[in-house]
Design an enzyme around this catalytic site. Structure first.
Site, short mmCIF file in Angstrom:
data_model
loop_
_atom_site.label_atom_id
_atom_site.label_comp_id
_atom_site.label_asym_id
_atom_site.label_seq_id
_atom_site.Cartn_x
_atom_site.Cartn_y
_atom_site.Cartn_z
N ASP A 143 0.81 -1.21 0.00
CA ASP A 143 0.00 0.00 0.00
C ASP A 143 0.85 1.27 0.00
O ASP A 143 0.46 2.28 -0.58
CB ASP A 143 -0.93 0.00 1.21
CG ASP A 143 -2.07 -1.01 1.06
OD1 ASP A 143 -2.31 -1.46 -0.07
OD2 ASP A 143 -2.70 -1.33 2.08
N GLY A 144 2.03 1.22 0.63
CA GLY A 144 2.91 2.38 0.64
C GLY A 144 3.34 2.79 -0.75
O GLY A 144 3.41 3.99 -1.07
N GLU B 53 -3.90 10.03 4.93
CA GLU B 53 -4.17 10.93 6.04
C GLU B 53 -3.13 12.05 6.14
O GLU B 53 -1.99 11.91 5.70
CB GLU B 53 -4.20 10.17 7.37
CG GLU B 53 -2.86 9.67 7.89
CD GLU B 53 -2.41 8.35 7.32
OE1 GLU B 53 -1.23 8.27 6.92
OE2 GLU B 53 -3.20 7.40 7.28
N ASP C 91 -1.91 14.71 21.67
CA ASP C 91 -0.64 14.40 21.01
C ASP C 91 -0.69 14.70 19.52
O ASP C 91 0.31 14.49 18.82
CB ASP C 91 -0.28 12.92 21.20
CG ASP C 91 0.26 12.63 22.59
OD1 ASP C 91 0.25 13.55 23.43
OD2 ASP C 91 0.68 11.49 22.82
N THR D 50 -8.67 2.63 6.82
CA THR D 50 -8.16 1.30 7.16
C THR D 50 -6.65 1.31 7.35
O THR D 50 -6.00 0.26 7.31
CB THR D 50 -8.54 0.28 6.06
OG1 THR D 50 -8.13 0.77 4.78
CG2 THR D 50 -10.03 0.02 6.05
N ALA D 51 -6.09 2.50 7.55
CA ALA D 51 -4.64 2.63 7.75
C ALA D 51 -4.37 3.09 9.18
O ALA D 51 -4.83 2.48 10.14
CB ALA D 51 -4.06 3.59 6.71
N LEU E 113 -7.35 3.48 11.54
CA LEU E 113 -7.88 2.23 12.09
C LEU E 113 -7.10 1.82 13.34
O LEU E 113 -7.70 1.43 14.36
CB LEU E 113 -7.81 1.13 11.03
CG LEU E 113 -8.30 -0.26 11.45
CD1 LEU E 113 -9.79 -0.24 11.73
CD2 LEU E 113 -7.97 -1.29 10.37
N SER E 114 -5.79 1.92 13.27
CA SER E 114 -4.96 1.56 14.43
C SER E 114 -5.23 2.47 15.62
O SER E 114 -5.10 2.05 16.77
CB SER E 114 -3.47 1.67 14.04
OG SER E 114 -3.16 0.77 12.99
#
Length: 293
Positions: free
Chosen positions: A73-74, A148, A177, A188-189, A192-193
């Protein structure tokens, strides 16, 4: 109306043996089927093949009808930020880990890719974010994000203060932060985390989520994709900060700066094989349960 593909661009990660193997296989497959093939100049030498047509990525975007991106994906994010400005379709061959954006199997791409080339595919428009940094009213930097845009303290975790405006209406002031602003693709990247919602790629929406906020009332919020987000960085911040786009591009931010984030005027034309099912991808990648009955 489905477009006809005549010129195919090949893009991949340089100096990566598995990627090189797949690029060679793709080049051979496409030339055997009489397509004109152009290879990104960053990887053309890795192929060690005679009579390869190579171009820089910008020129490839102008000349090709379809770009095939080999990698994770990167790699798709990096290519997508460039190719979104051109009238070109993009599809991915997965040589990464999760592969939310790369559909084709590197060991068995022939049948699906041939179907795509014959017009048997699904097409969708993926939005990007345009991020601009202003200092004393002057534009200092601008860049694109496919997944993002994140305002954060930099290398050392620290609480920062900022205000958030949506379409010139004050939304909130925040001590956290940082702030993560995500497209549906990016949901979903990193989002999501961090506990953000998953957005269907077809939604015209953007998610805002404070990162480790200093309040229990902070929650992610989803806004219209055509809204303009303005972040005002408080003068009370003692440290220099950063804005990161897709984790690839990092821009320095000072106390008092303003950050404008809005939908870019261009979309990425991402295509998939006809068998593509977004929710099937989620089940496979995230380990969701299968049907019970």
């Amino acid at each position: 109306m489905k477009r006809e593909f005549k010129t195919i661009g090949l893009i991949g990660k340089p100096k990566h043996p598995e990627t090189t193997k797949t690029l060679i296989a793709l080049h051979n497959f496409l030339t055997e089927h009489k397509y004109k093939v152009i290879v990104d100049s960053r990887v053309s030498q890795d192929l060690d093949m005679d009579n390869i047509a190579s171009r820089p990525l910008m020129d490839l975007g102008e000349e090709a009808d379809l770009a095939i991106v080999v990698g994770g994906d990167g790699n798709m994010l990096g290519a997508g930020r460039v190719l979104s400005r051109f009238d070109i379709a993009v599809i991915g061959v997965n040589r990464g880990n999760l592969g939310f954006l790369t559909d084709l199997d590197p060991e068995a791409f022939d049948e699906q890719l041939l179907g795509v080339l014959q017009g048997d595919y699904i097409s969708e428009k993926r939005i990007l974010l345009n991020t601009s940094i202003y200092r004393y009213g002057m534009l200092k930097a601008t860049n694109l994000a496919f997944n993002e845009t994140i305002l954060h303290p930099g290398k050392i975790p620290a609480m920062i203060e900022f205000e958030v405006y949506i379409d010139n209406s004050f939304m909130l002031s925040q001590r956290a932060d940082g702030l993560l602003v995500s497209t549906p693709t990016g949901s979903t990247a990193y989002s999501l985390s961090a506990g953000g919602p998953i957005l269907s790629p077809s939604l015209e929406a953007i998610t805002l989520m404070a990162m480790f906020p200093h309040t229990l009332s902070s929650r992610p919020i989803v806004i219209n994709a055509n809204s303009t987000i303005r972040l005002v960085v408080s003068l009370n911040n003692e440290e220099n900060m950063m804005v990161s786009c897709d984790g690839h591009v990092h821009i320095g931010v000072l106390p008092g700066d303003e950050i404008i984030i809005k939908r870019d005027k261009n979309n990425l034309n991402l295509i998939h094989p006809k068998s593509y099912d977004y929710f099937n991808v989620l089940r496979e990648k995230l380990g969701w349960g299968s049907k019970l009955f």
